[in-house]
Scaffold this active site. Structure first.
Site, PDB file in Angstrom:
ATOM      1  CE  LYS A  37      -2.573  -2.619  11.444  1.00  0.00           C
ATOM      2  NZ  LYS A  37      -1.482  -1.697  11.087  1.00  0.00           N
ATOM      3  CB  SER A  55      -7.248  -3.132   9.673  1.00  0.00           C
ATOM      4  OG  SER A  55      -7.936  -4.257   9.173  1.00  0.00           O
ATOM      5  CE1 TYR A  96      -2.267  -6.345  10.861  1.00  0.00           C
ATOM      6  CE2 TYR A  96      -4.585  -6.906  10.555  1.00  0.00           C
ATOM      7  CZ  TYR A  96      -3.491  -6.110  10.249  1.00  0.00           C
ATOM      8  OH  TYR A  96      -3.622  -5.088   9.345  1.00  0.00           O
ATOM      9  CB  ILE A 126      -0.964  -0.015   1.205  1.00  0.00           C
ATOM     10  CG1 ILE A 126      -1.844  -1.283   1.159  1.00  0.00           C
ATOM     11  CG2 ILE A 126      -1.846   1.231   1.204  1.00  0.00           C
ATOM     12  CD1 ILE A 126      -2.647  -1.541   2.423  1.00  0.00           C
TER      13      ILE A 126
HETATM   14  P1  NAD Z   1       3.193  -4.911   3.441  1.00  0.00           P
HETATM   15  O1  NAD Z   1       3.715  -6.037   4.248  1.00  0.00           O
HETATM   16  O2  NAD Z   1       3.275  -5.001   1.957  1.00  0.00           O
HETATM   17  O3  NAD Z   1       3.890  -3.540   3.877  1.00  0.00           O
HETATM   18  C1  NAD Z   1       4.394  -3.323   5.184  1.00  0.00           C
HETATM   19  C2  NAD Z   1       5.839  -2.872   5.035  1.00  0.00           C
HETATM   20  O4  NAD Z   1       6.348  -2.569   6.338  1.00  0.00           O
HETATM   21  C3  NAD Z   1       6.737  -3.949   4.434  1.00  0.00           C
HETATM   22  O5  NAD Z   1       7.478  -3.377   3.369  1.00  0.00           O
HETATM   23  C4  NAD Z   1       7.663  -4.346   5.587  1.00  0.00           C
HETATM   24  O6  NAD Z   1       8.945  -4.711   5.127  1.00  0.00           O
HETATM   25  C5  NAD Z   1       7.661  -3.084   6.426  1.00  0.00           C
HETATM   26  N1  NAD Z   1       7.918  -3.264   7.867  1.00  0.00           N
HETATM   27  C6  NAD Z   1       7.234  -4.054   8.741  1.00  0.00           C
HETATM   28  N2  NAD Z   1       7.730  -3.891   9.976  1.00  0.00           N
HETATM   29  C7  NAD Z   1       8.741  -2.980   9.887  1.00  0.00           C
HETATM   30  C8  NAD Z   1       9.618  -2.384  10.821  1.00  0.00           C
HETATM   31  N3  NAD Z   1       9.572  -2.702  12.121  1.00  0.00           N
HETATM   32  N4  NAD Z   1      10.514  -1.476  10.374  1.00  0.00           N
HETATM   33  C9  NAD Z   1      10.572  -1.136   9.065  1.00  0.00           C
HETATM   34  N5  NAD Z   1       9.767  -1.658   8.131  1.00  0.00           N
HETATM   35  C10 NAD Z   1       8.852  -2.574   8.550  1.00  0.00           C
HETATM   36  O7  NAD Z   1       1.675  -4.667   3.896  1.00  0.00           O
HETATM   37  P2  NAD Z   1       0.544  -3.731   3.295  1.00  0.00           P
HETATM   38  O8  NAD Z   1      -0.538  -4.609   2.844  1.00  0.00           O
HETATM   39  O9  NAD Z   1       1.115  -2.733   2.387  1.00  0.00           O
HETATM   40  O10 NAD Z   1       0.044  -3.044   4.643  1.00  0.00           O
HETATM   41  C11 NAD Z   1       0.468  -1.745   5.040  1.00  0.00           C
HETATM   42  C12 NAD Z   1      -0.255  -1.378   6.318  1.00  0.00           C
HETATM   43  O11 NAD Z   1      -1.663  -1.433   6.081  1.00  0.00           O
HETATM   44  C13 NAD Z   1       0.000  -2.303   7.492  1.00  0.00           C
HETATM   45  O12 NAD Z   1       0.033  -1.523   8.672  1.00  0.00           O
HETATM   46  C14 NAD Z   1      -1.210  -3.214   7.494  1.00  0.00           C
HETATM   47  O13 NAD Z   1      -1.465  -3.737   8.770  1.00  0.00           O
HETATM   48  C15 NAD Z   1      -2.289  -2.255   7.051  1.00  0.00           C
HETATM   49  N6  NAD Z   1      -3.451  -2.913   6.454  1.00  0.00           N
HETATM   50  C16 NAD Z   1      -3.281  -3.748   5.383  1.00  0.00           C
HETATM   51  C17 NAD Z   1      -4.392  -4.372   4.815  1.00  0.00           C
HETATM   52  C18 NAD Z   1      -4.259  -5.343   3.671  1.00  0.00           C
HETATM   53  O14 NAD Z   1      -5.175  -6.140   3.467  1.00  0.00           O
HETATM   54  N7  NAD Z   1      -3.169  -5.306   2.892  1.00  0.00           N
HETATM   55  C19 NAD Z   1      -5.666  -4.121   5.335  1.00  0.00           C
HETATM   56  C20 NAD Z   1      -5.794  -3.245   6.407  1.00  0.00           C
HETATM   57  C21 NAD Z   1      -4.680  -2.651   6.959  1.00  0.00           C
HETATM   58  C1  WQD Z   2     -11.653 -12.495   1.555  1.00  0.00           C
HETATM   59  C2  WQD Z   2     -12.715 -13.559   1.312  1.00  0.00           C
HETATM   60  C3  WQD Z   2     -12.340 -15.596   2.526  1.00  0.00           C
HETATM   61  C4  WQD Z   2      -8.718 -16.820   0.362  1.00  0.00           C
HETATM   62  C5  WQD Z   2      -7.981 -10.045   5.698  1.00  0.00           C
HETATM   63  C6  WQD Z   2      -7.659  -9.743   7.133  1.00  0.00           C
HETATM   64  C7  WQD Z   2      -8.011  -8.317   7.458  1.00  0.00           C
HETATM   65  C8  WQD Z   2      -7.384  -7.342   6.461  1.00  0.00           C
HETATM   66  C9  WQD Z   2      -7.587  -7.757   5.039  1.00  0.00           C
HETATM   67  C10 WQD Z   2      -5.355  -6.398   7.314  1.00  0.00           C
HETATM   68  C11 WQD Z   2     -13.150 -14.294   2.578  1.00  0.00           C
HETATM   69  C12 WQD Z   2     -12.274 -15.844   1.032  1.00  0.00           C
HETATM   70  C13 WQD Z   2      -9.833 -16.130   0.806  1.00  0.00           C
HETATM   71  C14 WQD Z   2      -8.909 -18.062  -0.328  1.00  0.00           C
HETATM   72  C15 WQD Z   2     -11.285 -17.805  -0.072  1.00  0.00           C
HETATM   73  N1  WQD Z   2      -5.970  -7.257   6.616  1.00  0.00           N
HETATM   74  N2  WQD Z   2     -11.084 -16.613   0.596  1.00  0.00           N
HETATM   75  N3  WQD Z   2     -10.191 -18.491  -0.518  1.00  0.00           N
HETATM   76  O1  WQD Z   2     -10.282 -12.197   5.497  1.00  0.00           O
HETATM   77  O2  WQD Z   2     -11.613 -10.250   4.557  1.00  0.00           O
HETATM   78  O3  WQD Z   2      -9.374  -9.849   5.475  1.00  0.00           O
HETATM   79  O4  WQD Z   2      -7.247  -9.137   4.848  1.00  0.00           O
HETATM   80  O5  WQD Z   2      -5.795  -5.592   8.083  1.00  0.00           O
HETATM   81  O6  WQD Z   2      -7.591  -8.078   8.759  1.00  0.00           O
HETATM   82  O7  WQD Z   2      -8.407 -10.626   7.963  1.00  0.00           O
HETATM   83  O8  WQD Z   2      -9.553 -11.026   3.342  1.00  0.00           O
HETATM   84  O9  WQD Z   2      -8.686 -11.763   1.178  1.00  0.00           O
HETATM   85  O10 WQD Z   2      -8.251 -13.203   3.214  1.00  0.00           O
HETATM   86  O11 WQD Z   2     -10.568 -13.074   2.271  1.00  0.00           O
HETATM   87  O12 WQD Z   2     -12.424 -18.253  -0.274  1.00  0.00           O
HETATM   88  O13 WQD Z   2      -7.946 -18.735  -0.729  1.00  0.00           O
HETATM   89  O14 WQD Z   2     -12.160 -14.571   0.457  1.00  0.00           O
HETATM   90  O15 WQD Z   2     -12.959 -16.677   3.162  1.00  0.00           O
HETATM   91  O16 WQD Z   2     -14.518 -14.569   2.445  1.00  0.00           O
HETATM   92  P1  WQD Z   2     -10.309 -10.914   4.787  1.00  0.00           P
HETATM   93  P2  WQD Z   2      -9.160 -12.287   2.477  1.00  0.00           P
END
Ligand code: NAD
Ligand code: WQD
Length: 345
Positions: A160, A132, A156, A16
């Protein structure tokens, strides 16, 4: 011409953050990034230079180390001085967090504290925090509004929830702080250039990266976790949001903090839910091949449906998602099909 405002991104090489880096540059900001590469690749930085056409200001290191953060602020001084921080750095795998809760508490909360302390040392008090939709746990009502009850169902999610609570407490104690907690729903898709995107290590936990690997022939079929939910087709419903829309939401939040000098907590979602089967079908259309489905048992901890009411973000930040499910799939497929081995492949 005035020097552009400089924004520090932690976890800057991640999925992101890398998209947000480009969105901030597009909006006229200068970016300083820091990452340990614990879950990302240094190749991202080459791609950002290539797409953005601007110099990359970057520090490699762990943000729990105060010296690393001091280096970031010093580097920021050379490009106009850091005005705000977007804190992305965290570990994010729900299943892994259940296996290694202390590592999650240590990394995610330790990094938040270290970043906030460094900001205070350097006199910077505008912070955007990656939260999140996981903080809503099993939602009581849909769509989910920001005043819904908060609960964590895994370590996790706990990081948050506690992170948000610490920041609200900080804001309440010290009027200099302005914090935007952004509750992301399900970020998917990739930059339209096809040069950066999501590159999970090992077997993807999340739906779209898994589907992408099925489409590219790395995996034979998608396991659909549960088809007996109380949803229109029985499979789980989520609010998928294009990562470029999400990135623009961060630009809007940074701008809001600077202009309004107020704190805010908002959902970043589209407001539209799609089922697992709908997403797989849309991906199949984008990739020009059918995604074989195998129905499997429900995954522990999953909720039936989760989607946002995004009205508050629209009202306060003037932001709303513009891209639809087909854009998400087309852009993901461009990234996946041209980089089948990810950044290091
Ligand atoms: P990501 O793992 O691609 O990015 C996180 C980055 O942080 C990575 O590049 C990792 O190397 C770096 N990192 C982790 N711990 C570190 C530390 N202690 N020092 C320096 N670098 C560090 O994940 P993302 O999907 O891009 O997520 C970014 C943020 O968004 C996270 O806080 C995650 O919890 C939050 N988030 C992600 C999702 C999702 O589904 N991808 C959903 C909701 C919230
Ligand atoms: C989406 C849907 C699964 C994989 C997670 C974290 C959440 C947030 C985002 C960080 C669900 C279904 C999935 C597969 C499937 N992350 N699924 N087969 O669970 O909504 O959220 O990522 O903050 O905290 O929990 O996302 O993409 O894992 O699943 O059927 O192989 O797809 O059951 O209905 P989720 P997801």
């Amino acid at each position: 011409m005035a020097t552009p405002d400089c924004i520090l991104l932690t976890g800057a090489a991640g999925y992101i953050a890398s998209h947000t880096w480009l969105a901030l540059q597009d909006a006229g900001y200068t970016v300083v990034g820091v990452d340990s590469f614990v879950n990302s690749s240094p190749v991202v930085l080459d791609r950002l230079r290539e797409i953005g056409g601007q110099p990359i200001h970057f520090v490699q290191g762990d943000v729990r180390d105060p010296a690393v953060l001091d280096r970031c602020f010093e580097l920021g001084q050379t490009v106009g001085g850091i005005k705000a921080v977007v804190h992305f750095a965290a570990l994010k795998a729900v299943g892994e967090s259940v296996e290694r809760p202390l590592d999650y508490f240590e990394n995610n909360l330790g990094s938040l504290l270290a970043v906030s302390q460094a900001m205070q040392r350097h006199g910077v008090f505008d912070l955007v925090f990656s939260s999140s939709a996981t903080v809503y746990g099993e939602p009581e009502r849909l769509p989910i509004t920001e005043d819904a009850p908060l609960r964590a169902t895994n370590p996790y999610g706990q990081t948050k929830l506690v992170g948000e609570e610490l920041l609200r407490s900080l804001v309440a104690c010290d009027a200099r702080w302005h914090v935007a907690c952004l509750r992301y729903f399900n970020p998917v898709g990739a930059h339209p250039s096809g040069r950066i995107g999501e590159d999970p290590r090992g077997i993807p936990n999340n739906l779209m990266p898994y589907v992408a690997q099925v489409a590219v022939g790395k995996r034979p079929h998608l396991n659909v976790f549960g088809n007996d939910y109380d949803t229109p087709d029985g499979t789980g419903v989520r609010d998928y949001i294009h990562v470029c829309d999400l990135a623009e939401g961060h630009v809007a939040a940074v701008r809001y903090l600077g202009e309004q000098q107020r704190s805010v907590t908002v959902n970043l979602g589209t407001g539209q839910g799609y089922s697992v089967v709908q997403l797989a079908q849309a991906y199949g259309r984008a990739a020009g091949r059918e995604i074989p489905l195998v129905f499997a048992p429900r995954r522990t901890g999953d909720v039936a449906a989760c989607y946002a009411d995004p009205a508050l973000a629209q009202r306060l930040l003037g932001w709303s998602a513009r891209r639809g499910l087909d854009d998400m799939c087309v852009d993901s497929w461009r990234w996946q099909s041209t980089n089948p081995g990810g950044f290091e492949g």
